[in-house]
Scaffold this motif. Structure first.
Motif, PDB file in Angstrom:
ATOM      1  N   ALA A   1      -9.101 -54.850  28.042  1.00 35.92           N
ATOM      2  CA  ALA A   1      -8.336 -54.274  26.935  1.00 35.92           C
ATOM      3  C   ALA A   1      -7.045 -55.049  26.699  1.00 35.92           C
ATOM      4  N   PHE A   2      -6.402 -55.497  27.772  1.00 36.42           N
ATOM      5  CA  PHE A   2      -5.186 -56.320  27.629  1.00 36.42           C
ATOM      6  C   PHE A   2      -5.495 -57.617  26.893  1.00 36.42           C
ATOM      7  N   TYR A   3      -6.601 -58.232  27.240  1.00 31.73           N
ATOM      8  CA  TYR A   3      -6.993 -59.474  26.560  1.00 31.73           C
ATOM      9  C   TYR A   3      -7.282 -59.224  25.080  1.00 31.73           C
ATOM     10  N   LEU A   4      -8.032 -58.181  24.780  1.00 28.71           N
ATOM     11  CA  LEU A   4      -8.402 -57.894  23.397  1.00 28.71           C
ATOM     12  C   LEU A   4      -7.200 -57.492  22.542  1.00 28.71           C
ATOM     13  N   ALA A   5      -6.235 -56.838  23.160  1.00 30.65           N
ATOM     14  CA  ALA A   5      -5.092 -56.341  22.392  1.00 30.65           C
ATOM     15  C   ALA A   5      -4.009 -57.388  22.201  1.00 30.65           C
ATOM     16  N   ARG A   6      -3.900 -58.350  23.109  1.00 29.46           N
ATOM     17  CA  ARG A   6      -2.757 -59.253  23.079  1.00 29.46           C
ATOM     18  C   ARG A   6      -3.109 -60.714  22.787  1.00 29.46           C
ATOM     19  N   PHE A   7      -4.388 -61.076  22.807  1.00 31.45           N
ATOM     20  CA  PHE A   7      -4.764 -62.458  22.543  1.00 31.45           C
ATOM     21  C   PHE A   7      -5.697 -62.489  21.342  1.00 31.45           C
ATOM     22  N   SER A   8      -5.348 -63.312  20.380  1.00 26.11           N
ATOM     23  CA  SER A   8      -6.119 -63.381  19.143  1.00 26.11           C
ATOM     24  C   SER A   8      -6.814 -64.744  19.032  1.00 26.11           C
ATOM     25  N   TYR A   9      -8.124 -64.726  19.223  1.00 23.76           N
ATOM     26  CA  TYR A   9      -8.953 -65.913  19.048  1.00 23.76           C
ATOM     27  C   TYR A   9     -10.070 -65.589  18.057  1.00 23.76           C
ATOM     28  N   ARG A  10     -10.855 -66.588  17.711  1.00 24.35           N
ATOM     29  CA  ARG A  10     -11.912 -66.366  16.731  1.00 24.35           C
ATOM     30  C   ARG A  10     -12.959 -65.387  17.236  1.00 24.35           C
ATOM     31  N   TRP A  11     -13.185 -65.361  18.528  1.00 17.84           N
ATOM     32  CA  TRP A  11     -14.236 -64.521  19.083  1.00 17.84           C
ATOM     33  C   TRP A  11     -13.720 -63.154  19.554  1.00 17.84           C
ATOM     34  N   THR A  12     -12.418 -62.887  19.410  1.00 18.12           N
ATOM     35  CA  THR A  12     -11.867 -61.630  19.918  1.00 18.12           C
ATOM     36  C   THR A  12     -12.480 -60.426  19.216  1.00 18.12           C
ATOM     37  N   GLY A  13     -12.566 -60.484  17.880  1.00 14.09           N
ATOM     38  CA  GLY A  13     -13.143 -59.373  17.130  1.00 14.09           C
ATOM     39  C   GLY A  13     -14.608 -59.144  17.477  1.00 14.09           C
ATOM     40  N   LEU A  14     -15.353 -60.236  17.657  1.00 11.62           N
ATOM     41  CA  LEU A  14     -16.762 -60.122  18.029  1.00 11.62           C
ATOM     42  C   LEU A  14     -16.913 -59.538  19.426  1.00 11.62           C
ATOM     43  N   LEU A  15     -16.029 -59.944  20.325  1.00 11.25           N
ATOM     44  CA  LEU A  15     -16.073 -59.414  21.688  1.00 11.25           C
ATOM     45  C   LEU A  15     -15.748 -57.925  21.702  1.00 11.25           C
ATOM     46  N   TYR A  16     -14.782 -57.502  20.890  1.00  8.63           N
ATOM     47  CA  TYR A  16     -14.439 -56.082  20.805  1.00  8.63           C
ATOM     48  C   TYR A  16     -15.605 -55.275  20.230  1.00  8.63           C
ATOM     49  N   PHE A  17     -16.278 -55.844  19.234  1.00  5.52           N
ATOM     50  CA  PHE A  17     -17.453 -55.178  18.664  1.00  5.52           C
ATOM     51  C   PHE A  17     -18.573 -55.079  19.693  1.00  5.52           C
ATOM     52  N   PHE A  18     -18.671 -56.070  20.570  1.00  8.12           N
ATOM     53  CA  PHE A  18     -19.681 -56.038  21.630  1.00  8.12           C
ATOM     54  C   PHE A  18     -19.455 -54.839  22.548  1.00  8.12           C
ATOM     55  N   PHE A  19     -18.193 -54.582  22.886  1.00 11.74           N
ATOM     56  CA  PHE A  19     -17.890 -53.402  23.697  1.00 11.74           C
ATOM     57  C   PHE A  19     -18.184 -52.116  22.939  1.00 11.74           C
ATOM     58  N   LEU A  20     -17.895 -52.107  21.636  1.00  7.76           N
ATOM     59  CA  LEU A  20     -18.154 -50.902  20.851  1.00  7.76           C
ATOM     60  C   LEU A  20     -19.644 -50.599  20.746  1.00  7.76           C
ATOM     61  N   LEU A  21     -20.477 -51.631  20.847  1.00  9.94           N
ATOM     62  CA  LEU A  21     -21.927 -51.394  20.831  1.00  9.94           C
ATOM     63  C   LEU A  21     -22.355 -50.504  21.993  1.00  9.94           C
TER      64      LEU A  21
END
Length: 274
Positions: free
Chosen positions: A91-111
């Motif tokens: 969660a710290f990585y997803l909230a504080r680091f913005s890369y091209r794959w961050t949104g896709l990685l967050y969606f992966f967790f939401l799946l």
């Protein structure tokens, strides 16, 4: 002013009624645990005529309840620790680091929230068989960890995003690296969210019946929900023993909730007041 007092009294009345309704099943369970089977059937809603702890002593003699309790504690505590540590870092990585794959990685967790894990019971069974983890507590720990991470990441990411970035900037000026910022600065500030994560996942792991029934065959490795099934006979059931086991199994959950209740309530109300 009188209208305000009357409204407040009505609110308290509804609150007390709700507390009575919520606590009555617990009181009934505890009182039934010290009754005999005859008392349970003849006067199920009445208080016990005599108070005796013979039922609890008999429970430890009839079934290996100590083994069931220890297995449940090991599985639940280990799963919660793994979920909390991995979810907080993700969660710290997803909230504080913005890369091209961050949104896709967050969606992966939401799946993981959208797809029930029980739908994959056959692939999970085959996977655990190939890993040699069938009839092992590690099969339950890994499954509970995998199923608990998505909701935990979702909760913790939202809390991390509410924290001001200036706190991290000030910590980095003082010489902190990414891990020190996470561990020393941000993690203490999300204790309400951590309390919520701990309670949700502990209750899920402690009460689960489905996965221990599938993956555990050895009697000595069963958790409480599955182990208590031995008390259900084909022709008769000792309900006093069953209620005694339910009472003992509820105590750890109550203890965890009392220890983390403050953080849990703060987590539920966070954001309600700006």
């Amino acid at each position: 002013m009188r209208a305000g007092i009357g409204r407040r009294s009505l609110q308290y009345l509804f609150a007390y009624l709700f507390v009575l309704v919520a606590l009555y099943p617990i009181v009934l369970m505890v009182s039934s645990s010290v009754k005999t089977n005859a008392e349970i059937f003849t006067s199920p809603l009445a208080l016990p005529k005599t108070f005796s702890l013979d039922t609890y002593r008999k429970l430890w003699e009839v079934v290996p309840f100590a083994d069931f309790l220890m297995n449940s504690v090991v599985v639940s505590v280990t799963s919660v620790l793994l979920i909390t540590v991995t979810s907080a870092m993700a969660a710290f990585y997803l909230a504080r680091f913005s890369y091209r794959w961050t949104g896709l990685l967050y969606f992966f967790f939401l799946l993981g929230l959208m797809i029930p894990i029980k739908l994959g019971i056959v692939p999970l069974f085959l996977l655990m068989k190939k890993l040699g983890l069938l009839n092992s507590l590690w099969s339950l720990i890994l499954i509970y960890t995998a199923s608990g991470i998505p909701i935990s990441v979702f909760i913790l990411t939202g809390f991390f995003r509410t924290l001001p970035v200036e706190l991290e900037e000030a910590a980095r000026i003082d010489g902190c690296n990414h891990f020190q910022v996470f561990w020393r600065v941000l993690l203490p500030l999300i204790r309400p969210a951590l309390g919520t994560v701990v309670i949700i996942n502990f209750i899920h792991a402690w009460n689960d019946f489905f996965f221990p029934l599938i993956f555990i065959q050895d009697e000595a490795l069963k958790t409480i929900p599955v182990g208590m099934m031995v008390l259900f006979g084909e022709y008769e059931t000792d309900w006093s023993l069953l209620f005694a086991g339910l009472t003992l199994s509820a105590l750890p959950m109550i203890a965890v909730f009392l220890m983390a209740s403050r953080q849990f309530m703060e987590g539920l109300t966070a954001g309600a007041v700006k």
